[in-house]
Design a protein around this motif. Structure first.
Motif, PDB file in Angstrom:
ATOM      1  N   VAL A   1     101.921  34.619 -18.587  1.00 29.64           N
ATOM      2  CA  VAL A   1     102.921  34.563 -19.202  1.00 29.64           C
ATOM      3  C   VAL A   1     103.019  33.186 -19.889  1.00 29.64           C
ATOM      4  O   VAL A   1     103.413  33.154 -21.183  1.00 29.64           O
ATOM      5  CB  VAL A   1     104.005  34.508 -18.224  1.00 29.64           C
ATOM      6  N   ILE A   2     102.479  32.070 -19.324  1.00 28.01           N
ATOM      7  CA  ILE A   2     102.291  30.719 -20.087  1.00 28.01           C
ATOM      8  C   ILE A   2     101.607  30.873 -21.081  1.00 28.01           C
ATOM      9  O   ILE A   2     101.797  30.379 -22.198  1.00 28.01           O
ATOM     10  CB  ILE A   2     101.934  29.729 -19.094  1.00 28.01           C
ATOM     11  N   HIS A   3     100.326  31.535 -21.207  1.00 23.57           N
ATOM     12  CA  HIS A   3      99.361  31.866 -22.482  1.00 23.57           C
ATOM     13  C   HIS A   3     100.181  32.411 -23.411  1.00 23.57           C
ATOM     14  O   HIS A   3     100.098  32.217 -24.735  1.00 23.57           O
ATOM     15  CB  HIS A   3      98.374  32.608 -21.883  1.00 23.57           C
ATOM     16  N   GLY A   4     100.930  33.585 -23.132  1.00 21.58           N
ATOM     17  CA  GLY A   4     101.711  34.165 -24.126  1.00 21.58           C
ATOM     18  C   GLY A   4     102.765  33.474 -24.833  1.00 21.58           C
ATOM     19  O   GLY A   4     102.748  33.581 -26.001  1.00 21.58           O
ATOM     20  N   PHE A   5     103.500  32.721 -23.758  1.00 22.02           N
ATOM     21  CA  PHE A   5     104.409  31.795 -24.432  1.00 22.02           C
ATOM     22  C   PHE A   5     103.870  30.864 -25.330  1.00 22.02           C
ATOM     23  O   PHE A   5     104.532  30.453 -26.627  1.00 22.02           O
ATOM     24  CB  PHE A   5     105.214  31.135 -23.468  1.00 22.02           C
ATOM     25  N   ALA A   6     102.823  30.138 -25.105  1.00 22.34           N
ATOM     26  CA  ALA A   6     102.302  29.311 -25.817  1.00 22.34           C
ATOM     27  C   ALA A   6     101.675  29.995 -27.309  1.00 22.34           C
ATOM     28  O   ALA A   6     101.661  29.178 -28.204  1.00 22.34           O
ATOM     29  CB  ALA A   6     100.734  28.575 -25.272  1.00 22.34           C
ATOM     30  N   ALA A   7     101.436  31.070 -27.191  1.00 17.14           N
ATOM     31  CA  ALA A   7     100.747  31.803 -28.627  1.00 17.14           C
ATOM     32  C   ALA A   7     101.983  32.090 -29.341  1.00 17.14           C
ATOM     33  O   ALA A   7     101.858  32.441 -30.594  1.00 17.14           O
ATOM     34  CB  ALA A   7      99.996  33.119 -28.106  1.00 17.14           C
ATOM     35  N   GLY A   8     103.103  32.479 -28.811  1.00 15.98           N
ATOM     36  CA  GLY A   8     104.232  32.990 -29.521  1.00 15.98           C
ATOM     37  C   GLY A   8     105.445  32.056 -29.956  1.00 15.98           C
ATOM     38  O   GLY A   8     106.059  32.163 -30.783  1.00 15.98           O
ATOM     39  N   GLN A   9     105.206  30.712 -29.174  1.00 13.81           N
ATOM     40  CA  GLN A   9     106.398  30.064 -29.558  1.00 13.81           C
ATOM     41  C   GLN A   9     105.772  28.746 -30.383  1.00 13.81           C
ATOM     42  O   GLN A   9     104.819  28.076 -30.158  1.00 13.81           O
ATOM     43  CB  GLN A   9     106.704  29.206 -28.073  1.00 13.81           C
ATOM     44  N   ALA A  10     106.559  28.537 -31.696  1.00 12.18           N
ATOM     45  CA  ALA A  10     105.905  27.479 -32.597  1.00 12.18           C
ATOM     46  C   ALA A  10     106.588  26.179 -32.356  1.00 12.18           C
ATOM     47  O   ALA A  10     107.636  26.036 -31.784  1.00 12.18           O
ATOM     48  CB  ALA A  10     106.405  28.212 -33.989  1.00 12.18           C
ATOM     49  N   ASN A  11     105.861  25.040 -32.799  1.00 15.66           N
ATOM     50  CA  ASN A  11     106.412  23.740 -32.788  1.00 15.66           C
ATOM     51  C   ASN A  11     107.416  23.784 -34.195  1.00 15.66           C
ATOM     52  O   ASN A  11     106.945  23.363 -35.350  1.00 15.66           O
ATOM     53  CB  ASN A  11     105.263  22.777 -33.018  1.00 15.66           C
ATOM     54  N   THR A  12     108.693  23.990 -33.860  1.00 18.25           N
ATOM     55  CA  THR A  12     109.676  24.289 -34.964  1.00 18.25           C
ATOM     56  C   THR A  12     110.237  22.509 -35.347  1.00 18.25           C
ATOM     57  O   THR A  12     110.392  22.624 -36.457  1.00 18.25           O
ATOM     58  CB  THR A  12     110.708  25.074 -34.584  1.00 18.25           C
TER      59      THR A  12
END
Length: 313
Positions: free
Chosen positions: A100-111
């Motif tokens: 889940v952490i890997h998925g979150f890192a891939a989908g969540q951007a540095n906005t």
């Protein structure tokens, strides 16, 4: 061709050049660890929320919800989220929570630290409304999804949901959005001295955010390992996510600037929230940290590529 590349470099190089200034300042000891924390807190808790408030009160908001815009972005985000989770479990042998952490890192951007400065520089005031509307729901949607999956493996509790609700209710970025939307609805707009103060705080958001990111990259580094998973996360974040959004913006009708903002938003590197979430649950810390640094470094090239594809410059 050369003129286009020169125009793109005018957008990209000053942004990432400021990040480099922050990194070098921390590296040579010009700025201390204490200042790093203070500047990041100023950007996240005060300057960017004021910038959002200013933009929402002074801009014309869409009369109807831009559902195609939301769908195009988040379909791409959860697409790479799922790929990263599957890869973590099947390719790298990680457990469900770390996946889940890997998925979150891939989908969540540095906005905040990259997205706001770069997208506003690329599209100016025309890109402000779609940018901040997306910021308004980006963190809540991604954080709720990740937290539900992380907590789901142990069963939900009232305390968990209360923590999540409190975090979203009092997030400074979201408070800026709430205040700006309320002021827009009731017709309040700052004038005189309050407006000058808001303008000054807003103007500080871009340079301070970029310097702060550079300072934080010195702290997080490359984590010294887990390079292959973080490389995959970076590829998903910088190439696959914006490519998916780009394709979907052609399916759903929206103004060209809104489509460009959605693609650039997706093209931003992994956000530090992935690292913070990993720290909270004690899994995937090395991977998420490495993904933040690696994707930020690679974004210098990939963002220029997406600006070229979008015809911005």
């Amino acid at each position: 061709m050369l003129n286009t590349l020169a125009d793109i470099s005018v957008i990209v190089l000053p942004v990432f050049g400021m990040v480099l200034v922050g990194y070098i300042s921390a590296r040579v000891g010009l700025v201390s660890e204490r200042a790093t924390d203070g500047l990041a807190e100023f950007v996240f808790s005060l300057s960017v929320p004021v910038l959002i408030f200013k933009t929402l009160t002074e801009s014309k908001l869409p009369e109807a919800q831009p559902w195609g815009y939301w769908i195009a972005y988040f379909a791409g985000a959860f697409f790479v989220f799922a790929i990263a989770m599957v890869a973590a479990e099947r390719l790298f042998g990680r457990g469900r929570q770390e996946a889940v952490i890997h998925g979150f890192a891939a989908g969540q951007a540095n906005t905040v630290f990259v997205g706001v400065p770069l997208i506003l520089k690329a599209y100016g005031e025309a890109g402000a409304v779609p940018l901040f509307l997306l910021i308004a729901i980006h963190l809540p949607v991604m954080l709720v999804a990740a937290t539900v999956m992380l907590e789901g493996s142990h069963g939900f509790s009232r305390a968990t949901m209360m923590r999540l609700g409190k975090a979203l209710a009092f997030n400074p970025i979201l408070l800026g959005i709430y205040a700006g939307a309320l002021a827009k609805v009731v017709g309040i707009q700052a004038v005189g001295v309050p407006k000058q103060m808001i303008d000054l705080l807003s103007a500080a958001a871009t340079p301070c955010a970029l310097i702060s990111l550079g300072l934080s990259l010195k702290r997080y580094g490359m984590a010294g390992g887990d390079l292959l998973p973080s490389a995959l996360i970076s590829f998903l974040k910088l190439i696959v996510h914006p490519a998916a959004v780009f394709a979907l913006t052609m399916v759903f009708s929206m103004p060209p600037v809104w489509a460009g903002v959605a693609v650039l938003f997706a093209a931003m590197p992994s956000g530090v929230n992935g690292y913070l979430l990993a720290q909270r649950y004690g899994v995937g810390v090395a991977t998420s940290t490495s993904a933040v640094s690696l994707s930020t470094g690679l974004a210098v090239v990939t963002v220029a590529f997406w600006l070229y594809i979008l015809g911005v410059g």
